[in-house]
Design a protein around this motif. Structure first.
Motif, PDB file in Angstrom:
ATOM      1  N   HIS A  67       0.845  -1.196   0.000  1.00  0.00           N
ATOM      2  CA  HIS A  67       0.000   0.000   0.000  1.00  0.00           C
ATOM      3  C   HIS A  67       0.879   1.244   0.000  1.00  0.00           C
ATOM      4  CE1 HIS A  67       1.063   0.746   4.206  1.00  0.00           C
ATOM      5  NE2 HIS A  67       0.850  -0.548   4.423  1.00  0.00           N
ATOM      6  N   ALA A  68       0.275   2.350  -0.453  1.00  0.00           N
ATOM      7  CA  ALA A  68       0.941   3.637  -0.312  1.00  0.00           C
ATOM      8  C   ALA A  68       0.741   4.116   1.132  1.00  0.00           C
ATOM      9  CB  ALA A  68       0.354   4.631  -1.309  1.00  0.00           C
ATOM     10  N   ALA A  69       1.507   5.165   1.521  1.00  0.00           N
ATOM     11  CA  ALA A  69       1.414   5.660   2.899  1.00  0.00           C
ATOM     12  C   ALA A  69       1.127   7.158   2.971  1.00  0.00           C
ATOM     13  CB  ALA A  69       2.700   5.341   3.666  1.00  0.00           C
ATOM     14  N   GLY A  70       1.482   7.898   1.943  1.00  0.00           N
ATOM     15  CA  GLY A  70       1.219   9.333   1.944  1.00  0.00           C
ATOM     16  C   GLY A  70       2.193  10.149   2.771  1.00  0.00           C
ATOM     17  N   SER A  71       3.227   9.507   3.318  1.00  0.00           N
ATOM     18  CA  SER A  71       4.144  10.208   4.223  1.00  0.00           C
ATOM     19  C   SER A  71       4.905  11.331   3.519  1.00  0.00           C
ATOM     20  CB  SER A  71       5.147   9.218   4.822  1.00  0.00           C
ATOM     21  OG  SER A  71       4.486   8.161   5.470  1.00  0.00           O
ATOM     22  N   VAL A  72       5.363  11.069   2.293  1.00  0.00           N
ATOM     23  CA  VAL A  72       6.160  12.083   1.589  1.00  0.00           C
ATOM     24  C   VAL A  72       5.278  13.252   1.163  1.00  0.00           C
ATOM     25  CG1 VAL A  72       7.631  12.499  -0.409  1.00  0.00           C
ATOM     26  CG2 VAL A  72       7.823  10.349   0.859  1.00  0.00           C
ATOM     27  N   LEU A  73       4.066  12.960   0.733  1.00  0.00           N
ATOM     28  CA  LEU A  73       3.146  14.044   0.379  1.00  0.00           C
ATOM     29  C   LEU A  73       2.923  14.966   1.582  1.00  0.00           C
ATOM     30  CD1 LEU A  73       1.057  15.388  -1.501  1.00  0.00           C
ATOM     31  CD2 LEU A  73      -0.643  13.846  -0.498  1.00  0.00           C
ATOM     32  N   LEU A  74       2.691  14.385   2.757  1.00  0.00           N
ATOM     33  CA  LEU A  74       2.478  15.206   3.949  1.00  0.00           C
ATOM     34  C   LEU A  74       3.725  16.015   4.282  1.00  0.00           C
ATOM     35  CD1 LEU A  74       0.453  12.783   6.236  1.00  0.00           C
ATOM     36  CD2 LEU A  74      -0.375  14.529   4.679  1.00  0.00           C
ATOM     37  N   ALA A  75       4.899  15.417   4.081  1.00  0.00           N
ATOM     38  CA  ALA A  75       6.139  16.146   4.351  1.00  0.00           C
ATOM     39  C   ALA A  75       6.289  17.341   3.412  1.00  0.00           C
ATOM     40  CB  ALA A  75       7.334  15.207   4.214  1.00  0.00           C
ATOM     41  N   ILE A  76       5.902  17.157   2.161  1.00  0.00           N
ATOM     42  CA  ILE A  76       6.012  18.251   1.194  1.00  0.00           C
ATOM     43  C   ILE A  76       5.018  19.359   1.514  1.00  0.00           C
ATOM     44  CG2 ILE A  76       5.669  18.865  -1.242  1.00  0.00           C
ATOM     45  CD1 ILE A  76       6.617  15.992  -1.928  1.00  0.00           C
ATOM     46  N   VAL A  77       3.805  18.969   1.869  1.00  0.00           N
ATOM     47  CA  VAL A  77       2.742  19.957   2.078  1.00  0.00           C
ATOM     48  C   VAL A  77       2.843  20.623   3.448  1.00  0.00           C
ATOM     49  CG1 VAL A  77       0.246  20.269   2.263  1.00  0.00           C
ATOM     50  CG2 VAL A  77       1.181  18.792   0.487  1.00  0.00           C
ATOM     51  N   LEU A  78       3.059  19.816   4.496  1.00  0.00           N
ATOM     52  CA  LEU A  78       3.027  20.346   5.862  1.00  0.00           C
ATOM     53  C   LEU A  78       4.406  20.524   6.478  1.00  0.00           C
ATOM     54  CD1 LEU A  78       0.087  18.156   7.263  1.00  0.00           C
ATOM     55  CD2 LEU A  78      -0.032  20.512   6.419  1.00  0.00           C
ATOM     56  N   GLY A  79       5.409  19.892   5.879  1.00  0.00           N
ATOM     57  CA  GLY A  79       6.743  19.885   6.469  1.00  0.00           C
ATOM     58  C   GLY A  79       7.026  18.518   7.071  1.00  0.00           C
ATOM     59  N   PRO A  80       8.288  18.079   7.069  1.00  0.00           N
ATOM     60  CA  PRO A  80       8.605  16.710   7.514  1.00  0.00           C
ATOM     61  C   PRO A  80       8.301  16.442   8.980  1.00  0.00           C
ATOM     62  CG  PRO A  80      10.604  17.981   7.097  1.00  0.00           C
ATOM     63  CD  PRO A  80       9.469  18.795   6.568  1.00  0.00           C
ATOM     64  N   TRP A  81       8.476  17.455   9.849  1.00  0.00           N
ATOM     65  CA  TRP A  81       8.183  17.209  11.271  1.00  0.00           C
ATOM     66  C   TRP A  81       6.684  17.034  11.496  1.00  0.00           C
ATOM     67  CZ3 TRP A  81      11.964  15.461  13.868  1.00  0.00           C
ATOM     68  CH2 TRP A  81      13.268  15.918  13.657  1.00  0.00           C
ATOM     69  N   ALA A  82       5.886  17.815  10.800  1.00  0.00           N
ATOM     70  CA  ALA A  82       4.433  17.643  10.905  1.00  0.00           C
ATOM     71  C   ALA A  82       4.024  16.288  10.353  1.00  0.00           C
ATOM     72  CB  ALA A  82       3.720  18.764  10.148  1.00  0.00           C
ATOM     73  N   ALA A  83       4.715  15.828   9.309  1.00  0.00           N
ATOM     74  CA  ALA A  83       4.415  14.511   8.759  1.00  0.00           C
ATOM     75  C   ALA A  83       4.705  13.417   9.777  1.00  0.00           C
ATOM     76  CB  ALA A  83       5.231  14.278   7.482  1.00  0.00           C
ATOM     77  N   VAL A  84       5.770  13.576  10.568  1.00  0.00           N
ATOM     78  CA  VAL A  84       6.072  12.592  11.623  1.00  0.00           C
ATOM     79  C   VAL A  84       4.872  12.448  12.558  1.00  0.00           C
ATOM     80  CG1 VAL A  84       7.489  12.158  13.664  1.00  0.00           C
ATOM     81  CG2 VAL A  84       8.571  12.920  11.552  1.00  0.00           C
ATOM     82  N   ILE A  85       4.306  13.564  12.973  1.00  0.00           N
ATOM     83  CA  ILE A  85       3.169  13.521  13.896  1.00  0.00           C
ATOM     84  C   ILE A  85       1.945  12.907  13.233  1.00  0.00           C
ATOM     85  CG2 ILE A  85       1.567  14.935  15.234  1.00  0.00           C
ATOM     86  CD1 ILE A  85       3.838  16.900  15.678  1.00  0.00           C
ATOM     87  N   ALA A  86       1.602  13.392  12.040  1.00  0.00           N
ATOM     88  CA  ALA A  86       0.387  12.922  11.368  1.00  0.00           C
ATOM     89  C   ALA A  86       0.441  11.421  11.093  1.00  0.00           C
ATOM     90  CB  ALA A  86       0.187  13.700  10.068  1.00  0.00           C
ATOM     91  N   VAL A  87       1.559  10.939  10.559  1.00  0.00           N
ATOM     92  CA  VAL A  87       1.655   9.520  10.211  1.00  0.00           C
ATOM     93  C   VAL A  87       1.752   8.663  11.476  1.00  0.00           C
ATOM     94  CG1 VAL A  87       2.944   7.796   8.904  1.00  0.00           C
ATOM     95  CG2 VAL A  87       2.724  10.110   8.006  1.00  0.00           C
ATOM     96  N   SER A  88       2.418   9.167  12.515  1.00  0.00           N
ATOM     97  CA  SER A  88       2.490   8.408  13.768  1.00  0.00           C
ATOM     98  C   SER A  88       1.099   8.224  14.370  1.00  0.00           C
ATOM     99  CB  SER A  88       3.401   9.124  14.778  1.00  0.00           C
ATOM    100  OG  SER A  88       4.744   9.130  14.331  1.00  0.00           O
ATOM    101  N   VAL A  89       0.296   9.279  14.335  1.00  0.00           N
ATOM    102  CA  VAL A  89      -1.083   9.169  14.852  1.00  0.00           C
ATOM    103  C   VAL A  89      -1.862   8.137  14.047  1.00  0.00           C
ATOM    104  CG1 VAL A  89      -3.272  10.409  15.082  1.00  0.00           C
ATOM    105  CG2 VAL A  89      -1.141  11.495  15.808  1.00  0.00           C
ATOM    106  N   ALA A  90      -1.726   8.173  12.725  1.00  0.00           N
ATOM    107  CA  ALA A  90      -2.428   7.201  11.879  1.00  0.00           C
ATOM    108  C   ALA A  90      -1.980   5.776  12.207  1.00  0.00           C
ATOM    109  CB  ALA A  90      -2.168   7.517  10.405  1.00  0.00           C
ATOM    110  N   LEU A  91      -0.684   5.572  12.383  1.00  0.00           N
ATOM    111  CA  LEU A  91      -0.167   4.235  12.698  1.00  0.00           C
ATOM    112  C   LEU A  91      -0.642   3.761  14.067  1.00  0.00           C
ATOM    113  CD1 LEU A  91       3.506   4.639  11.416  1.00  0.00           C
ATOM    114  CD2 LEU A  91       1.747   3.148  10.423  1.00  0.00           C
TER     115      LEU A  91
END
Length: 228
Positions: A67-91
């Motif tokens: 499956h895809a994860a969307g982590s890189v898209l979130l890093a590009i749009v929100l910034g990599p640190w925000a992506a860490v939080i968003a994807v960690s919550v999803a996981l």
């Protein structure tokens, strides 16, 4: 990609969770400094997007799914640190409520999908995109390549974590206690489906979703860039 319970030793899981603690702390500090109240909904939307995109599993030839994860898209749009939080919550929600990834293995999954993947993909995107205009094909190509590389590096990290288990943890008679497959099996088993199928799905999701964001709500990307 999600590592289930029992494939990694407890000590491996705890070590990777320990590695993630300062990452989560730094991500929280960056979010507090870079995200004002008006931008917090974007972070919540990012967690929901990552959760949903990871629920769409693609059948692969060995009988499992990718499956895809969307982590890189979130890093590009929100910034990599925000992506860490968003994807960690999803996981975390997936592990606690759906059994998708082990609870004890949460730190390992977060290390691979919420840390390695967004950061490597994001910086590759920045390197290739440079100062290209927001509407340029170069920027979308960079996003797609970042997504492809990010998910494959995350898969490689998971494969190494699997592959070292029989080297480190065996019973007295030599029987592996956790994942029984060494690096020679784990690495191709993880990388072949990601290099041939999941990587292209991640690249398409990243590039197309970024194109949509730039067309409909470019201010979101601007907000993310301001918070980096």
């Amino acid at each position: 990609m999600h590592i289930p319970e029992g494939y990694l030793s407890p000590s491996t899981c705890l070590t990777l969770a320990g590695v993630m603690l300062p990452v989560w702390y730094r991500a929280s500090a960056a979010a507090r400094a870079g995200l004002d109240a008006a931008r917090v909904p974007f972070l919540a939307m990012g967690a929901v997007f990552s959760f949903l995109i990871m629920m769409f599993n693609i059948p692969i030839p060995d009988g499992t799914t990718a499956h895809a994860a969307g982590s890189v898209l979130l890093a590009i749009v929100l910034g990599p640190w925000a992506a860490v939080i968003a994807v960690s919550v999803a996981l975390l929600i997936q592990a606690l409520l759906f059994g998708d990834g082990g609870v004890l293995a949460f730190g390992a999954n977060a290390f691979n999908i919420a840390f390695i993947m967004p950061f490597t993909g994001y910086y590759l995107y920045r390197l290739i995109a440079g100062n290209a205009p927001a509407s340029s094909g170069r920027r979308l190509f960079a996003a797609g390549l970042g997504g492809y590389a990010g998910i494959n590096l995350a898969a490689l990290a998971a494969a190494v974590q699997f592959g070292i288990q029989p080297l480190l943890f065996t019973a007295a008679d030599g029987t592996p206690l956790y994942c029984p497959y060494g690096l020679e099996v784990a690495i191709p088993a993880m990388l072949i489906p990601h290099l041939t199928i999941a990587g292209f799905a991640e690249a398409a999701v990243t590039a197309l979703a970024l194109k949509y964001v730039l067309k409909t709500s470019p201010e979101i990307l601007v907000a993310g860039q301001a918070g980096r």
